[in-house]
Design a protein around this motif. Structure first.
Motif, mmCIF file in Angstrom:
data_model
loop_
_atom_site.group_PDB
_atom_site.id
_atom_site.type_symbol
_atom_site.label_atom_id
_atom_site.label_comp_id
_atom_site.label_asym_id
_atom_site.label_seq_id
_atom_site.Cartn_x
_atom_site.Cartn_y
_atom_site.Cartn_z
ATOM 1 N N PRO A 1 0.831 -1.209 0.000
ATOM 2 C CA PRO A 1 0.000 0.000 0.000
ATOM 3 C C PRO A 1 0.862 1.254 0.000
ATOM 4 C CG PRO A 1 -0.014 -1.027 2.174
ATOM 5 C CD PRO A 1 0.671 -1.985 1.249
ATOM 6 N N LYS A 2 0.258 2.350 -0.383
ATOM 7 C CA LYS A 2 1.015 3.597 -0.523
ATOM 8 C C LYS A 2 1.608 4.060 0.799
ATOM 9 C CE LYS A 2 -3.022 6.634 -0.020
ATOM 10 N NZ LYS A 2 -3.850 7.663 -0.685
ATOM 11 N N GLU A 3 0.986 3.706 1.924
ATOM 12 C CA GLU A 3 1.519 4.128 3.220
ATOM 13 C C GLU A 3 2.909 3.540 3.472
ATOM 14 O OE1 GLU A 3 -2.777 4.650 3.114
ATOM 15 O OE2 GLU A 3 -1.516 2.881 2.758
ATOM 16 N N HIS A 4 3.116 2.306 3.039
ATOM 17 C CA HIS A 4 4.428 1.683 3.194
ATOM 18 C C HIS A 4 5.463 2.385 2.306
ATOM 19 C CE1 HIS A 4 7.483 -1.449 3.630
ATOM 20 N NE2 HIS A 4 7.607 -1.432 2.321
ATOM 21 N N THR A 5 5.090 2.645 1.070
ATOM 22 C CA THR A 5 5.984 3.358 0.170
ATOM 23 C C THR A 5 6.328 4.728 0.725
ATOM 24 O OG1 THR A 5 5.071 2.185 -1.733
ATOM 25 C CG2 THR A 5 6.212 4.267 -2.176
ATOM 26 N N GLN A 6 5.343 5.405 1.251
ATOM 27 C CA GLN A 6 5.563 6.730 1.829
ATOM 28 C C GLN A 6 6.600 6.681 2.950
ATOM 29 O OE1 GLN A 6 2.174 8.375 3.963
ATOM 30 N NE2 GLN A 6 2.724 10.434 3.303
ATOM 31 N N ARG A 7 6.504 5.682 3.824
ATOM 32 C CA ARG A 7 7.455 5.579 4.934
ATOM 33 C C ARG A 7 8.858 5.258 4.440
ATOM 34 N NH1 ARG A 7 2.927 2.958 7.365
ATOM 35 N NH2 ARG A 7 3.797 0.890 6.937
ATOM 36 N N MET A 8 8.958 4.367 3.462
ATOM 37 C CA MET A 8 10.280 3.997 2.954
ATOM 38 C C MET A 8 10.966 5.191 2.278
ATOM 39 S SD MET A 8 11.195 0.726 3.442
ATOM 40 C CE MET A 8 12.076 0.069 2.035
ATOM 41 N N VAL A 9 10.232 5.922 1.452
ATOM 42 C CA VAL A 9 10.817 7.065 0.756
ATOM 43 C C VAL A 9 11.151 8.173 1.748
ATOM 44 C CG1 VAL A 9 10.395 8.864 -0.963
ATOM 45 C CG2 VAL A 9 9.720 6.504 -1.438
ATOM 46 N N ALA A 10 10.285 8.383 2.731
ATOM 47 C CA ALA A 10 10.556 9.415 3.739
ATOM 48 C C ALA A 10 11.819 9.087 4.528
ATOM 49 C CB ALA A 10 9.361 9.553 4.677
ATOM 50 N N LEU A 11 12.010 7.808 4.855
ATOM 51 C CA LEU A 11 13.236 7.390 5.539
ATOM 52 C C LEU A 11 14.451 7.716 4.681
ATOM 53 C CD1 LEU A 11 15.005 5.813 7.568
ATOM 54 C CD2 LEU A 11 14.356 3.719 6.343
ATOM 55 N N TYR A 12 14.409 7.339 3.426
ATOM 56 C CA TYR A 12 15.532 7.611 2.522
ATOM 57 C C TYR A 12 15.811 9.109 2.435
ATOM 58 C CZ TYR A 12 17.567 8.762 -2.020
ATOM 59 O OH TYR A 12 18.306 9.319 -3.022
ATOM 60 N N ARG A 13 14.782 9.914 2.286
ATOM 61 C CA ARG A 13 14.989 11.358 2.166
ATOM 62 C C ARG A 13 15.630 11.936 3.431
ATOM 63 N NH1 ARG A 13 12.659 13.768 -2.215
ATOM 64 N NH2 ARG A 13 10.922 12.726 -3.280
ATOM 65 N N ARG A 14 15.144 11.520 4.595
ATOM 66 C CA ARG A 14 15.713 12.037 5.849
ATOM 67 C C ARG A 14 17.182 11.683 5.966
ATOM 68 N NH1 ARG A 14 11.066 9.794 8.141
ATOM 69 N NH2 ARG A 14 12.301 8.167 9.177
ATOM 70 N N ARG A 15 17.504 10.450 5.649
ATOM 71 C CA ARG A 15 18.881 10.005 5.819
ATOM 72 C C ARG A 15 19.801 10.582 4.730
ATOM 73 N NH1 ARG A 15 19.937 9.002 10.654
ATOM 74 N NH2 ARG A 15 21.631 7.573 10.100
ATOM 75 N N PHE A 16 19.284 10.812 3.538
ATOM 76 C CA PHE A 16 20.022 11.488 2.475
ATOM 77 C C PHE A 16 20.475 12.860 2.974
ATOM 78 C CE2 PHE A 16 20.272 14.301 -1.197
ATOM 79 C CZ PHE A 16 20.883 13.539 -2.179
ATOM 80 N N ALA A 17 19.560 13.596 3.585
ATOM 81 C CA ALA A 17 19.905 14.908 4.130
ATOM 82 C C ALA A 17 20.858 14.767 5.313
ATOM 83 C CB ALA A 17 18.642 15.644 4.537
ATOM 84 N N HIS A 18 20.632 13.761 6.166
ATOM 85 C CA HIS A 18 21.496 13.536 7.322
ATOM 86 C C HIS A 18 22.946 13.352 6.917
ATOM 87 C CE1 HIS A 18 23.020 11.746 11.068
ATOM 88 N NE2 HIS A 18 23.513 10.784 10.318
ATOM 89 N N TYR A 19 23.195 12.647 5.821
ATOM 90 C CA TYR A 19 24.558 12.374 5.387
ATOM 91 C C TYR A 19 25.170 13.528 4.587
ATOM 92 C CZ TYR A 19 24.172 7.557 6.999
ATOM 93 O OH TYR A 19 24.040 6.431 7.773
ATOM 94 N N GLY A 20 24.445 14.624 4.460
ATOM 95 C CA GLY A 20 25.019 15.820 3.879
ATOM 96 C C GLY A 20 25.023 15.892 2.377
ATOM 97 N N HIS A 21 24.150 15.141 1.722
ATOM 98 C CA HIS A 21 24.128 15.147 0.267
ATOM 99 C C HIS A 21 23.224 16.236 -0.305
ATOM 100 C CE1 HIS A 21 26.416 11.471 0.264
ATOM 101 N NE2 HIS A 21 25.502 10.861 0.984
ATOM 102 N N GLY A 22 22.464 16.893 0.536
ATOM 103 C CA GLY A 22 21.534 17.912 0.082
ATOM 104 C C GLY A 22 20.304 17.901 0.963
ATOM 105 N N THR A 23 19.280 18.621 0.533
ATOM 106 C CA THR A 23 18.022 18.628 1.271
ATOM 107 C C THR A 23 17.223 17.366 0.978
ATOM 108 O OG1 THR A 23 16.769 19.700 -0.489
ATOM 109 C CG2 THR A 23 17.974 21.133 1.044
#
Length: 394
Positions: free
Chosen positions: A205-227
């Motif tokens: 379901p879309k809720e699972h996809t939303q959580r997975m992508v949100a995790l990736y986005r947060r950690r992408f920013a955490h590692y300093g690659h951008g917003t």
């Protein structure tokens, strides 16, 4: 955005005739699908990698090399490159070779696949799946980025003074997406390296996809690659279209009911309600695809599965025509509306070369502290320390 099609290469009897294509016919059909995708104005063709019946694409580079010679613009990708059971040295060399043959029109989606028995077939243990994905990819990056590699790890023999050949085209490795349906560790890995994250998006379901992508986005920013908005996201999806939605449902139902992955399970209506599968008119496909931006944000790549479950090639090519003529032009226009300026375009070889300064130097991943991501045990430990289960919780 990039729009395209992906195939898993299954050989499934057509429920309307009871006849299955031969392996040769199926392989040739996949090539025809790629050629037709370019003619229809799509951007990407991606093939899966499988080593078991009823699937035929056991050698993606062979197929993509052939398609490269028969196309001029189409970006060639994998829907899964098995980073767990393939030797990283072979991946490095095979895809660099393909990159040269295709004039840079190549990228990869790294994944673990969905077939457990493949691990022992290649001398691996499925219980090491995540660890294999982390270690093998760390080595692969070094093989592409460094001319001479000294390396040792848990899962393969050490390398001493090794040079993978050929070197990546223009000194820039193919862009890598990390594909996962359910593993937050893979989203974390993509974020750590600043690579793309591709969520297959056809079973959950879309809720699972939303959580997975949100995790990736947060950690992408955490590692300093951008917003978070600058993270590179791709989605899969599955559609079947006719201009009249009732005709689409009636025609597709027997294929759905007998599909090797989800057949003889939930009804078509249940599956459409609970997952992004869309069977209907082009307008319904447009509406549902655009809705993905509401729960994953602006993203860079949308691939559609069209040829699964024994659908005849004629029907698949008609689907590509509908995508090219009625769906993708509208999606391009609508996704561009309100797209923030900081959201990057989909990656291409030319863009990666320009980002590297056009000097022919290989791109180098960076950790959050600015040091080179050198693929050592330190990388695996940093990834392992992150509590992905907690991070993905709603």
């Amino acid at each position: 955005m990039q729009f395209g099609v992906f195939t898993v290469g299954d050989v499934t009897p057509d429920p309307a005739t009871g006849v299955a294509a031969t392996e040769r016919e199926r392989i040739k059909a996949m090539v025809a699908i790629a050629e037709h995708a370019e003619q229809a104005g799509l951007d990407v063709f991606a093939t899966g990698e499988h080593h078991n019946p009823p699937f035929v694409p056991s050698s993606p580079t062979t197929m993509l090399g052939w398609i490269a010679a028969r196309t001029s613009r189409l970006l060639l990708s994998t829907a899964t490159t098995l980073i767990t059971t393939n030797d990283p040295v072979k991946i490095a060399e095979d895809y660099a070779m393909l990159q040269h043959l295709a004039d840079g029109r190549v990228d990869l989606i790294m994944g673990r696949g969905n077939t457990g028995p493949v691990y022992p077939w290649f001398g691996k243990d499925i219980r090491d799946g995540i660890d294999l994905a982390l270690e093998n990819y760390a080595l692969l990056r070094r093989l592409w980025e460094e001319d001479v590699v000294d390396w040792s790890g848990r899962f393969r023999t050490p390398l001493q003074g090794f040079t993978a050949t050929p070197r990546p085209m223009d000194g820039v490795a193919p862009f890598v997406w990390h594909g996962s349906i359910r593993s937050p560790e893979i989203a974390e890995q993509a974020a750590y390296y600043g690579d793309g994250f591709f969520h297959n998006h056809i079973f959950w379901p879309k809720e699972h996809t939303q959580r997975m992508v949100a995790l990736y986005r947060r950690r992408f920013a955490h590692y300093g690659h951008g917003t978070e908005q600058q993270a590179i996201v791709g989605l899969g999806g599955q559609v079947f279209m006719r201009r009249n939605s009732q005709d689409a449902v009636r025609e597709f139902r027997p294929y759905f009911d007998n599909a090797p992955v989800y057949g003889h399970g939930p009804s078509l209506e249940e599956f459409m309600a609970e997952t992004p599968l869309t069977v209907g008119s082009p307008e319904q496909v447009i509406e549902r695809t655009l809705a993905a931006r509401d729960y994953v944000g602006d993203y860079q790549r949308q691939l559609f599965l069209l040829d699964h479950a024994g659908l005849p090639l004629k029907s698949v090519l008609e689907q590509i025509d509908l995508l090219g003529e009625e769906v993708v032009p509208v999606l391009r226009k609508e996704f561009a509306i309100g797209r923030p300026a900081e959201v990057p375009d989909a990656p291409t070889h030319a863009a990666l070369v320009a980002k590297a300064g056009g000097s022919g130097s290989a791109r180098t991943g960076s950790a959050a502290d600015g040091s080179a991501a050198d693929g050592s045990t330190r990388d695996d430990e940093r990834l392992a320390q992150f509590d992905t289960k907690e991070a993905i919780a709603p």
